[in-house]
Design a protein around this motif. Sequence first.
Motif, short mmCIF file in Angstrom:
data_model
loop_
_atom_site.label_atom_id
_atom_site.label_comp_id
_atom_site.label_asym_id
_atom_site.label_seq_id
_atom_site.Cartn_x
_atom_site.Cartn_y
_atom_site.Cartn_z
N GLY A 144 0.64 -0.97 -0.07
CA GLY A 144 0.04 0.30 0.10
C GLY A 144 0.53 1.29 0.46
O GLY A 144 2.18 1.58 0.20
N HIS A 158 -1.91 -8.30 -1.22
CA HIS A 158 -3.05 -7.15 -1.17
C HIS A 158 -2.88 -6.57 -1.97
O HIS A 158 -2.07 -5.62 -0.87
N GLY A 215 -3.38 -1.92 -1.74
CA GLY A 215 -4.26 -0.62 -2.32
C GLY A 215 -3.36 0.78 -2.04
O GLY A 215 -2.30 0.50 -1.78
N ILE A 254 -2.78 2.24 -9.91
CA ILE A 254 -2.78 0.10 -8.94
C ILE A 254 -2.38 -0.42 -10.37
O ILE A 254 -3.97 -0.76 -10.85
N GLY A 282 -7.93 -2.23 -4.93
CA GLY A 282 -8.87 -1.42 -4.24
C GLY A 282 -8.47 -0.52 -4.75
O GLY A 282 -6.51 0.57 -3.80
N PHE A 304 -7.92 0.34 -0.81
CA PHE A 304 -7.38 -0.89 -0.11
C PHE A 304 -8.27 -2.33 -0.86
O PHE A 304 -9.65 -1.60 -1.36
N GLY A 305 -7.13 -3.23 -0.77
CA GLY A 305 -8.24 -4.20 -0.88
C GLY A 305 -8.47 -5.04 0.03
O GLY A 305 -10.13 -5.05 -0.89
N ASN A 322 -10.79 7.63 -4.30
CA ASN A 322 -10.00 7.32 -5.60
C ASN A 322 -10.12 8.05 -6.95
O ASN A 322 -11.66 8.12 -7.52
N VAL A 379 -7.68 1.62 -11.63
CA VAL A 379 -6.95 0.99 -11.07
C VAL A 379 -6.78 -0.37 -12.27
O VAL A 379 -7.49 -1.21 -13.15
#
Length: 205
Positions: A101, A140, A142, A162, A177, A180-181, A192, A196
């Motif tokens: 992240g 994960h 984000g 991302i 995401g 966040f994932g 955001n 992505v």
Amino acid sequence: LTSGSITDCENKGEIRGGNISPLTANAYIGGLVGHGYYISAKGLTNRGKVYGAGYDTSFTGGIFGECQFNDSASELNNYSPIYGPEINVIEYYDDPMAFIGGIAGVMAEQYDVKLTDVNNYADITGATFTGEHLGINKMHIGGLAGSCYVTEVRNASNTGKILATPVYNVIEEAYVGGLFGILSAAAVDCTNDGEVHLDFKRGTI
């Protein structure tokens, strides 16, 4: 960093995880703190590229690799690209995981914690998994954190891309995401504006 606070700090240097022993299970790579436990944070900025590393479970972020807060955290900003690790999966660890992240790989709380004014302005690139002992590879990723488990997130934003597209073997599970994932928190005034990109057999945006 354990049982303390970190305030008004900035990193401008490049951070590389480097070569980590295959017997090292977890890797924590952050622009300011690798692993923070039971801490409070305010006014932290990263302006240096951060490159992850690891064999089993890897945590990579602009400010923290992983952090567990015992108090509210605010004014956390990342301005430089973050790169997930290339994990060479070996026989010791069959199910590797990567958390990536702009602020932290994972953010969690000890008590009632609120995150405010948390922002990422740079691109975040996911992990790649290689090797002959591939298991259930999970990622994960984000703009702010791969996973976030706090009470509330307020005034948070991401404008970076991302990029969750592996170069080599396919990751079995991906949580991706703009912010966040995975998020387990109330989100208030969070935005955001970054693209992505996801390219997996199985994944969630």
